[in-house]
Design a protein around this motif. Structure first.
Motif, PDB file in Angstrom:
ATOM      1  N   ASN A  77      41.459 -10.706  -3.482  1.00 19.19           N
ATOM      2  CA  ASN A  77      42.052  -9.429  -3.047  1.00 19.19           C
ATOM      3  C   ASN A  77      41.284  -8.832  -1.866  1.00 19.19           C
ATOM      4  N   ILE A  78      39.965  -8.900  -1.963  1.00 24.32           N
ATOM      5  CA  ILE A  78      39.119  -8.340  -0.898  1.00 24.32           C
ATOM      6  C   ILE A  78      39.341  -9.124   0.394  1.00 24.32           C
ATOM      7  N   LYS A  79      39.440 -10.436   0.217  1.00 27.80           N
ATOM      8  CA  LYS A  79      39.611 -11.304   1.389  1.00 27.80           C
ATOM      9  C   LYS A  79      40.923 -10.978   2.095  1.00 27.80           C
ATOM     10  N   SER A  80      41.963 -10.770   1.284  1.00 25.85           N
ATOM     11  CA  SER A  80      43.254 -10.499   1.930  1.00 25.85           C
ATOM     12  C   SER A  80      43.252  -9.144   2.649  1.00 25.85           C
ATOM     13  N   LEU A  81      42.284  -8.283   2.326  1.00 21.11           N
ATOM     14  CA  LEU A  81      42.172  -7.010   3.058  1.00 21.11           C
ATOM     15  C   LEU A  81      41.346  -7.174   4.331  1.00 21.11           C
ATOM     16  N   GLY A  82      40.764  -8.350   4.471  1.00 24.34           N
ATOM     17  CA  GLY A  82      40.005  -8.620   5.700  1.00 24.34           C
ATOM     18  C   GLY A  82      38.526  -8.285   5.600  1.00 24.34           C
ATOM     19  N   TYR A  83      38.032  -7.953   4.391  1.00 24.31           N
ATOM     20  CA  TYR A  83      36.608  -7.633   4.263  1.00 24.31           C
ATOM     21  C   TYR A  83      35.827  -8.950   4.275  1.00 24.31           C
ATOM     22  N   LYS A  84      34.892  -9.059   5.183  1.00 25.53           N
ATOM     23  CA  LYS A  84      34.152 -10.325   5.292  1.00 25.53           C
ATOM     24  C   LYS A  84      32.897 -10.319   4.432  1.00 25.53           C
ATOM     25  N   LYS A  85      32.207  -9.180   4.431  1.00 25.48           N
ATOM     26  CA  LYS A  85      30.998  -9.099   3.597  1.00 25.48           C
ATOM     27  C   LYS A  85      30.861  -7.674   3.053  1.00 25.48           C
ATOM     28  N   PRO A  86      30.057  -7.524   2.010  1.00 23.68           N
ATOM     29  CA  PRO A  86      29.910  -6.174   1.446  1.00 23.68           C
ATOM     30  C   PRO A  86      29.216  -5.238   2.431  1.00 23.68           C
ATOM     31  N   THR A  87      29.582  -3.976   2.408  1.00 22.69           N
ATOM     32  CA  THR A  87      28.854  -2.974   3.202  1.00 22.69           C
ATOM     33  C   THR A  87      27.537  -2.693   2.461  1.00 22.69           C
ATOM     34  N   PRO A  88      26.560  -2.050   3.121  1.00 21.94           N
ATOM     35  CA  PRO A  88      25.272  -1.808   2.442  1.00 21.94           C
ATOM     36  C   PRO A  88      25.410  -1.094   1.094  1.00 21.94           C
ATOM     37  N   ILE A  89      26.289  -0.107   1.023  1.00 25.56           N
ATOM     38  CA  ILE A  89      26.386   0.621  -0.258  1.00 25.56           C
ATOM     39  C   ILE A  89      27.024  -0.283  -1.323  1.00 25.56           C
ATOM     40  N   GLN A  90      27.924  -1.159  -0.903  1.00 22.91           N
ATOM     41  CA  GLN A  90      28.533  -2.094  -1.871  1.00 22.91           C
ATOM     42  C   GLN A  90      27.488  -3.102  -2.346  1.00 22.91           C
ATOM     43  N   GLU A  91      26.667  -3.549  -1.407  1.00 23.12           N
ATOM     44  CA  GLU A  91      25.627  -4.513  -1.743  1.00 23.12           C
ATOM     45  C   GLU A  91      24.708  -3.940  -2.822  1.00 23.12           C
ATOM     46  N   LYS A  92      24.398  -2.644  -2.676  1.00 25.39           N
ATOM     47  CA  LYS A  92      23.445  -2.060  -3.613  1.00 25.39           C
ATOM     48  C   LYS A  92      24.088  -1.597  -4.912  1.00 25.39           C
ATOM     49  N   SER A  93      25.308  -1.095  -4.847  1.00 23.87           N
ATOM     50  CA  SER A  93      25.834  -0.523  -6.097  1.00 23.87           C
ATOM     51  C   SER A  93      26.634  -1.472  -6.967  1.00 23.87           C
ATOM     52  N   ILE A  94      27.232  -2.512  -6.391  1.00 26.58           N
ATOM     53  CA  ILE A  94      28.080  -3.373  -7.230  1.00 26.58           C
ATOM     54  C   ILE A  94      27.262  -3.969  -8.383  1.00 26.58           C
ATOM     55  N   GLY A  95      26.077  -4.485  -8.058  1.00 23.19           N
ATOM     56  CA  GLY A  95      25.218  -5.057  -9.099  1.00 23.19           C
ATOM     57  C   GLY A  95      24.796  -4.011 -10.119  1.00 23.19           C
ATOM     58  N   ALA A  96      24.422  -2.834  -9.612  1.00 23.86           N
ATOM     59  CA  ALA A  96      23.955  -1.768 -10.516  1.00 23.86           C
ATOM     60  C   ALA A  96      25.068  -1.383 -11.489  1.00 23.86           C
ATOM     61  N   VAL A  97      26.255  -1.181 -10.970  1.00 24.14           N
ATOM     62  CA  VAL A  97      27.361  -0.755 -11.840  1.00 24.14           C
ATOM     63  C   VAL A  97      27.735  -1.882 -12.807  1.00 24.14           C
ATOM     64  N   LEU A  98      27.728  -3.122 -12.315  1.00 23.25           N
ATOM     65  CA  LEU A  98      28.047  -4.260 -13.198  1.00 23.25           C
ATOM     66  C   LEU A  98      27.036  -4.388 -14.349  1.00 23.25           C
ATOM     67  N   SER A  99      25.793  -3.977 -14.090  1.00 23.01           N
ATOM     68  CA  SER A  99      24.778  -4.110 -15.147  1.00 23.01           C
ATOM     69  C   SER A  99      24.980  -3.061 -16.240  1.00 23.01           C
ATOM     70  N   GLY A 100      25.866  -2.118 -16.022  1.00 24.74           N
ATOM     71  CA  GLY A 100      26.197  -1.152 -17.063  1.00 24.74           C
ATOM     72  C   GLY A 100      25.342   0.102 -17.035  1.00 24.74           C
ATOM     73  N   THR A 101      24.402   0.171 -16.094  1.00 27.25           N
ATOM     74  CA  THR A 101      23.506   1.329 -16.061  1.00 27.25           C
ATOM     75  C   THR A 101      24.173   2.549 -15.413  1.00 27.25           C
ATOM     76  N   ASP A 102      23.695   3.736 -15.787  1.00 27.87           N
ATOM     77  CA  ASP A 102      24.156   4.942 -15.085  1.00 27.87           C
ATOM     78  C   ASP A 102      23.705   4.829 -13.639  1.00 27.87           C
ATOM     79  N   THR A 103      24.561   5.228 -12.713  1.00 21.98           N
ATOM     80  CA  THR A 103      24.250   5.020 -11.298  1.00 21.98           C
ATOM     81  C   THR A 103      24.538   6.283 -10.498  1.00 21.98           C
ATOM     82  N   TYR A 104      23.608   6.607  -9.625  1.00 19.82           N
ATOM     83  CA  TYR A 104      23.813   7.743  -8.720  1.00 19.82           C
ATOM     84  C   TYR A 104      23.718   7.190  -7.303  1.00 19.82           C
ATOM     85  N   ALA A 105      24.830   7.187  -6.597  1.00 17.96           N
ATOM     86  CA  ALA A 105      24.855   6.576  -5.268  1.00 17.96           C
ATOM     87  C   ALA A 105      25.079   7.628  -4.194  1.00 17.96           C
ATOM     88  N   ILE A 106      24.204   7.595  -3.195  1.00 20.80           N
ATOM     89  CA  ILE A 106      24.393   8.508  -2.062  1.00 20.80           C
ATOM     90  C   ILE A 106      24.720   7.640  -0.851  1.00 20.80           C
TER      91      ILE A 106
END
Ligand code: AMP
Length: 422
Positions: free
Chosen positions: A16-45
């Protein structure tokens, strides 16, 4: 290079992401996707326009899709996305449809301005995801129309705004209606004392992620402030628009009266303009916003209801008819420009008779002025990703130092480069 696959996203989401043309994660995606997947409470600025929505949606959609719910008739709400405005709610719903294609997840979006009964009826079959604005959510909870007892993930987008809406008790009631172990994820473009207090009270073992400071995004934007008298502002605005000669300009005004007045005046002056404030019906608001995004209107005049989170691609010019009293709002208005550009909506260029109309209109413009004739400014402007102009009357000058502090660079209060014919 970090890829979406490395972050642990499944094949459907990756495609789905590929079909939207996203080539790589943005910095905030790089940092938060793993955190959110791990199930922890997350505060992202993260600065606006940096891919925040995907940063919280992708991991949560993945988690939700791991439960086989194909046999369930009535589905319990498992994820709640709370957002401050109706426009943002609709935008989040649209993003869920794009990112979550093929995941067999149901989404319902609720907000005010639409009959509650019609929204209630939609819950008969249940839903996996609920997107809501606070007031309507609270009303629905009071009516016992929905239950949050099975919620696993709770996201607050534009969280700083949500905690400053004067709904502290309501937020507490929303949290109290969920199981204690729910994962809480807060996304905010700006940090605030109220938000830190909220986090201390309600989040546990929080993972803090920052998608880069807000500074780099702001650095790409050129700021111009013009000193002018309040009574002359409309004439200055017409001058400015004529000289910019752009077919996409977002104009912020403080009151709905000004929005209505400016919409009418600009149309009379030949600028195809529409307006949005909170007394415009929800249906119209959406139509007008979509129309502006797609190039049907040259100018959109709006109050701060569109200053947050709304994604308008290819918007370069923002004009503050009034300076916002809250300097955070200035930052959010600025954030409407310089958006990451991927899903370019083709501007439909319906403005073919614009030049003709403008030529016929009784213009008060000094035609020899070119805002970019100064070579030094030209260089700055060609390097920038957005240009925000503010019309500052003496009554509002006291706000300028606060804005300069928030932006982190000097902005000179200049005389307008044109003279008004009075
Ligand atoms: P947001 O900050 O969520 O409003 O996103 C801003 C814009 O960035 C939207 O138009 C998204 O479609 C786009 N976007 C989100 N993630 C990416 C990415 N990884 N690569 C390119 N564009 C993206």
């Amino acid at each position: 290079m970090t890829t979406f696959a490395r972050l642990g996203l499944n094949d459907t989401l990756q495609s789905n992401i590929k079909s939207l043309g996203y080539k790589k994660p943005t910095p905030i995606q790089e940092k938060s996707i793993g955190a959110v997947l791990s199930g922890t409470d997350t505060y992202a600025i993260a600065p606006t326009g940096t891919g925040k929505t995907a940063a919280y949606l992708l991991p949560i959609l993945q988690e939700l899709s791991q439960v086989d719910n194909s046999a369930e008739q009535v589905r319990p709400i498992r994820a709640l996305f709370l957002v401050p405005t109706r426009e943002l709610a609709q935008q989040v719903e649209e993003s869920i449809a794009l990112y979550g294609k093929g995941l067999n997840l149901r989404t319902i979006t609720i907000f005010g301005g639409v009959r509650m009964q019609s929204q209630m009826n939609r819950f008969k079959r249940g839903t996996d995801i609920l997107v809501a604005t606070p007031k309507r959510l609270i009303d629905m909870l009071k009516q016992k129309a929905i239950s949050l007892s099975e919620i696993k993930h709770f996201v607050m987008d534009e969280a700083d705004r949500l905690v400053s809406m004067g709904i502290h008790d309501e937020l507490k009631n929303i949290l109290a209606a969920m199981p204690e172990k729910v994962q809480k994820v807060l996304f905010s473009a700006t940090d605030s004392k109220a938000l830190n207090k909220f986090n201390q009270d309600h989040l546990t073992r929080v993972k803090l992620v920052k998608g880069g400071s807000i500074q780099p995004a702001l650095d790409k934007i050129h700021h111009t402030m013009y000193r002018c008298y309040r009574d002359d502002k409309t004439a200055h605005l017409v001058n400015l628009l004529t000289m910019l000669n752009s077919d996409k300009v977002l104009i912020f005004a403080d009151t709905k009266r000004d929005v209505n007045f400016l919409t009418k005046t600009l149309n009379e002056q030949g600028f195809v303009t529409t307006g949005i404030h909170n007394e415009v019906s929800q249906k119209r608001r959406q139509e007008r916003l979509t129309g502006f995004k797609q190039g049907e209107f040259q100018c959109l005049v709006a109050t701060d209801i569109v200053s947050r989170g709304i994604d308008i691609t290819n918007l370069y010019y923002v004009i503050n008819y009034d300076l916002p009293v809250n300097n955070n709002d200035y930052i959010h208005r600025v954030g409407r420009t310089a958006r990451t550009k991927v899903n370019k909506l083709e501007s439909k260029k319906v403005l073919t008779d614009k030049a003709e109309k403008q030529a016929m209109s009784k213009s008060i413009v000094n035609k020899s002025f070119n805002p970019y004739s100064d070579p030094d400014q030209q260089i700055k402007v060609t390097n920038s990703q957005g240009h925000i102009f503010s019309l500052v009357c003496p009554e509002q000058e006291r706000l300028v130092p606060l804005i300069i502090k928030a932006v982190g660079k000097d902005i000179i209060l200049e005389r307008t480069p044109w003279k008004l014919d009075k």
